[in-house]
Design an enzyme around this catalytic site. Sequence first.
Site, mmCIF file in Angstrom:
data_model
loop_
_atom_site.group_PDB
_atom_site.id
_atom_site.type_symbol
_atom_site.label_atom_id
_atom_site.label_comp_id
_atom_site.label_asym_id
_atom_site.label_seq_id
_atom_site.Cartn_x
_atom_site.Cartn_y
_atom_site.Cartn_z
ATOM 1 N N MET A 115 -24.040 34.834 40.232
ATOM 2 C CA MET A 115 -25.096 34.483 39.282
ATOM 3 C C MET A 115 -26.481 34.851 39.800
ATOM 4 S SD MET A 115 -23.144 33.497 36.963
ATOM 5 C CE MET A 115 -24.373 32.974 35.771
ATOM 6 N N ARG A 116 -26.582 36.046 40.355
ATOM 7 C CA ARG A 116 -27.864 36.566 40.823
ATOM 8 C C ARG A 116 -28.009 38.000 40.330
ATOM 9 N NH1 ARG A 116 -31.103 32.945 41.892
ATOM 10 N NH2 ARG A 116 -32.381 34.429 43.072
ATOM 11 N N ASN A 132 -18.558 44.367 37.862
ATOM 12 C CA ASN A 132 -18.941 43.060 37.325
ATOM 13 C C ASN A 132 -18.012 42.678 36.174
ATOM 14 O OD1 ASN A 132 -20.709 40.742 37.067
ATOM 15 N ND2 ASN A 132 -21.493 41.677 35.193
ATOM 16 N N HIS A 134 -18.135 40.292 32.688
ATOM 17 C CA HIS A 134 -19.104 39.625 31.811
ATOM 18 C C HIS A 134 -18.382 39.069 30.587
ATOM 19 C CE1 HIS A 134 -23.014 38.733 30.069
ATOM 20 N NE2 HIS A 134 -22.599 39.276 28.938
#
Length: 221
Positions: A115-116, A132, A134
């Site tokens: 969460m960065r 990633n 999502h």
Amino acid sequence: MTFRPDSTFSLVSPIISDRLPYSDTPIKLGILASGNGSNFAAVAQAVDDGQINAQIPVLIYNNPGAKAATRAASRGIETVLLNHREYKNREALDRQIVQTLHQHDVDLVILAGWMRLVTSVLIDAFPHRIINIHPSLLPSFKGLHAVEQALQAKVKITGCTVHLVCLEVDSGPILIQAAVPVLAEDTPETLHARIQIQEHRILPQGIAIAASQLQSRLTPS
């Protein structure tokens, strides 16, 4: 077709086959996680089951007490806490992440609930090698609160996407997606739970696709 609130129905593209793309040599995965670590657990299980020819030498986490670290430690995987609060900016944090990943000879970097926002420092160190997951069908509903965005937009279908990371948030080439129906009675919690089931299915597949692509680039023609 009638869908129950706990339905696991989905439409996946590309279609998940019985055998994932398999690299000839083991790849090393560096995983970054911030919270519960359920996506990390799905990847680790895929590795244990032989679905992905890979090793996980390190998990980096940024929140003390993150369950992801406990999950990794229980599997004998080294965990490294890099608390973002202790760095003056995102670039400084990413420089330390890059150093840690290089120390473990990582081939692919997996953002499994990280969460960065990542910077060019990390992206340039691992070009086309950062993955990633999502919780939307990108390019729709980028950024935070994607599930809530989908409900507010009153869409009938949403889902999740595994993609390569570029500097623009939640962009980059798409590796695989799973579409999930939105039910009339859905809440953010129920919809997120069904999307997460698909995340756990397609993240290992996306990693396998990326590993196969990486091996193709590295193999002399």
